[in-house]
Design a protein around this motif. Sequence first.
Motif, PDB file in Angstrom:
ATOM      1  N   SER A 109      37.615  26.877  36.786  1.00 29.15           N
ATOM      2  CA  SER A 109      37.592  27.214  38.366  1.00 29.15           C
ATOM      3  C   SER A 109      37.681  28.433  38.667  1.00 29.15           C
ATOM      4  O   SER A 109      37.689  29.308  38.059  1.00 29.15           O
ATOM      5  N   ALA A 110      37.629  28.703  40.057  1.00 30.96           N
ATOM      6  CA  ALA A 110      37.490  29.983  40.395  1.00 30.96           C
ATOM      7  C   ALA A 110      37.859  29.954  41.980  1.00 30.96           C
ATOM      8  O   ALA A 110      38.012  29.045  42.728  1.00 30.96           O
ATOM      9  N   LEU A 128      44.526  32.957  34.957  1.00 34.79           N
ATOM     10  CA  LEU A 128      43.719  33.379  35.782  1.00 34.79           C
ATOM     11  C   LEU A 128      43.041  35.111  35.320  1.00 34.79           C
ATOM     12  O   LEU A 128      44.053  35.714  34.823  1.00 34.79           O
ATOM     13  N   SER A 171      38.566  33.241  45.536  1.00 29.26           N
ATOM     14  CA  SER A 171      38.569  34.637  45.843  1.00 29.26           C
ATOM     15  C   SER A 171      39.800  35.230  46.169  1.00 29.26           C
ATOM     16  O   SER A 171      40.118  36.633  46.052  1.00 29.26           O
ATOM     17  N   ALA A 190      42.484  30.425  44.119  1.00 32.23           N
ATOM     18  CA  ALA A 190      41.852  30.148  42.799  1.00 32.23           C
ATOM     19  C   ALA A 190      42.996  28.937  42.245  1.00 32.23           C
ATOM     20  O   ALA A 190      42.406  27.899  41.473  1.00 32.23           O
ATOM     21  N   LYS A 214      40.644  38.301  36.338  1.00 30.05           N
ATOM     22  CA  LYS A 214      39.895  39.132  37.377  1.00 30.05           C
ATOM     23  C   LYS A 214      39.335  40.180  36.962  1.00 30.05           C
ATOM     24  O   LYS A 214      39.708  41.431  36.634  1.00 30.05           O
ATOM     25  N   SER A 265      34.447  40.659  40.804  1.00 24.69           N
ATOM     26  CA  SER A 265      34.337  39.111  40.606  1.00 24.69           C
ATOM     27  C   SER A 265      35.468  38.507  41.356  1.00 24.69           C
ATOM     28  O   SER A 265      36.328  39.038  41.459  1.00 24.69           O
ATOM     29  N   ASP A 266      35.516  37.082  41.665  1.00 20.59           N
ATOM     30  CA  ASP A 266      36.461  36.475  42.064  1.00 20.59           C
ATOM     31  C   ASP A 266      37.551  36.199  40.814  1.00 20.59           C
ATOM     32  O   ASP A 266      37.012  36.441  39.867  1.00 20.59           O
ATOM     33  N   TYR A 267      38.722  35.480  41.031  1.00 18.86           N
ATOM     34  CA  TYR A 267      39.399  35.100  40.095  1.00 18.86           C
ATOM     35  C   TYR A 267      38.880  33.834  39.351  1.00 18.86           C
ATOM     36  O   TYR A 267      38.330  32.951  40.012  1.00 18.86           O
ATOM     37  N   SER A 268      38.845  33.910  38.164  1.00 17.44           N
ATOM     38  CA  SER A 268      38.543  32.517  37.385  1.00 17.44           C
ATOM     39  C   SER A 268      39.666  32.326  36.817  1.00 17.44           C
ATOM     40  O   SER A 268      40.810  32.762  36.606  1.00 17.44           O
ATOM     41  N   THR A 303      41.345  29.290  33.993  1.00 17.13           N
ATOM     42  CA  THR A 303      41.174  28.158  32.669  1.00 17.13           C
ATOM     43  C   THR A 303      42.204  27.634  32.602  1.00 17.13           C
ATOM     44  O   THR A 303      43.452  27.947  32.941  1.00 17.13           O
TER      45      THR A 303
END
Length: 133
Positions: free
Chosen positions: A27-28, A7, A30, A35, A9, A13-16, A18
């Motif tokens: 995915s992502a 993850l 908040s 996440a 951050k 932004s939100d947490y992305s 991979t």
Amino acid sequence: MKYSVVLHKDPQSDYSVTVPDLPGCFSAGSTIEEALSMAKEAIECHIEGMFLDGEFIPKLLPFEEHQANPKYSDGIWGIVEIDISQLSSKSKQVNITLPEYLLNTVDNYAKKHGETRSGLLAHAVTEYISSHQ
């Protein structure tokens, strides 16, 4: 199957998320919890698509190998567990023959780990095939 996820951050932004073992799976969310939940859904959809396309699931690399990748050095690591036996909407009953001791071993292991015989066998076959490509 247990997938390593990373993850990231940024302040605005939100947490992305991979999934290093599944190129193209992102995915992502908040929050970290959201996440990870969304990552589980993304992994399931990604694998389901691979099944539908007749592709093999890539071999899972060790967690430590992903952590050593500089691309992920500033990330927060997590694990997302996926039961691949629940993914394919089409199940087919088959009749197989196994030595009794092996069947007992499978059943005992499945029971101890809260799985079904079918789920354990599906998981084992998928992992075996992905690691022998």
